[in-house]
Design a protein around this motif. Structure first.
Motif, short mmCIF file in Angstrom:
data_model
loop_
_atom_site.label_atom_id
_atom_site.label_comp_id
_atom_site.label_asym_id
_atom_site.label_seq_id
_atom_site.Cartn_x
_atom_site.Cartn_y
_atom_site.Cartn_z
N THR A 1 4.81 82.37 19.81
CA THR A 1 4.29 82.91 21.07
C THR A 1 4.54 81.89 22.16
O THR A 1 4.51 80.67 21.92
CB THR A 1 2.78 83.21 20.99
N PHE A 2 4.80 82.38 23.37
CA PHE A 2 5.03 81.50 24.50
C PHE A 2 3.71 80.89 24.94
O PHE A 2 2.74 81.60 25.16
CB PHE A 2 5.68 82.27 25.65
N SER A 3 3.68 79.55 25.05
CA SER A 3 2.44 78.86 25.42
C SER A 3 2.41 78.48 26.90
O SER A 3 1.55 78.92 27.64
CB SER A 3 2.26 77.60 24.59
N TYR A 4 3.35 77.62 27.31
CA TYR A 4 3.32 77.16 28.69
C TYR A 4 4.67 76.56 29.09
O TYR A 4 5.54 76.32 28.25
CB TYR A 4 2.20 76.15 28.92
N PHE A 5 4.81 76.30 30.40
CA PHE A 5 6.00 75.72 30.96
C PHE A 5 5.70 74.28 31.37
O PHE A 5 4.75 74.03 32.12
CB PHE A 5 6.46 76.53 32.18
N ALA A 6 6.45 73.32 30.84
CA ALA A 6 6.32 71.91 31.21
C ALA A 6 7.69 71.47 31.70
O ALA A 6 8.54 71.11 30.90
CB ALA A 6 5.87 71.08 30.02
N ASP A 7 7.90 71.56 32.99
CA ASP A 7 9.21 71.37 33.61
C ASP A 7 10.01 70.25 32.97
O ASP A 7 9.52 69.13 32.92
CB ASP A 7 9.01 71.10 35.10
#
Length: 185
Positions: free
Chosen positions: A71-77
């Motif tokens: 599952t997609f959790s978050y975006f950390a550039d």
């Protein structure tokens, strides 16, 4: 190892020690002179395109990639972080996601693709349902043929939709082509 004549579009092969996916295959020649195969390919590690011509008797290693539901959790550039059911996190670079970025939402289920134990890309479900956040109202009388208007979905991506779609409608989108399929309830 497989001969070039046995390779199909979608197969992943090793060329010069690097994994490539075959995107398009054109066959030229005859049985007397021998066939040549012109392939349009993409490097799975760098997304660099490559076009090359091979003889029918050239041999290639077929690569089988591992996939794992996540599952997609978050975006950390510049990394997108996905988590499996055992809470292991996998980071995939933004440039390797391609068009998948346009449809990702928190908690979305998809599959991470691995090459040599390293996550290299993400495969989305073939269709996703997204809410239309903005679209212009339909122009009265503009009904000749298949008329489309731009609509922004909840992820910020814009796709063409039929005139009857309004703000707040949930629509089904084909993630392979980026096209509107239908309204969803």
């Amino acid at each position: 190892m497989k001969f070039a004549k046995e390779i199909r579009v979608g197969n992943i092969i090793m060329v010069d020690g690097k994994p490539f996916i075959v995107l398009r295959s054109d066959v030229n020649g005859s049985s007397r002179t021998g066939f040549t195969y012109k392939w349009k390919m993409k490097n799975l590690l760098t997304n660099a395109p490559l076009e090359n011509v091979f003889r029918g008797d050239d041999k290639f290693d077929i690569v089988v990639l591992d996939k794992k539901p996540v599952t997609f959790s978050y975006f950390a550039d510049p990394l997108y972080v996905f988590m499996d059911e055992e809470y292991n996190q996998y980071e995939v670079e933004a440039e390797n996601l391609g068009d998948a970025i346009n449809y990702l939402e928190d908690g979305m289920t998809c599959e991470v693709v691995f090459y040599d134990g390293k996550p290299i890309s993400v495969e989305l479900p073939t269709t996703v349902v997204r809410e239309v956040t903005y679209t212009e109202p339909a122009v009265k009388g503009d009904t000749s043929g298949k008329v489309l208007k731009p609509a922004k979905i909840s992820t910020g991506f814009e796709i063409p939709v039929p005139l009857f779609v309004d703000i707040g409608d949930k629509i089904e989108i084909d993630t392979r082509t980026g096209e509107y399929k239908s309204r969803s309830k």
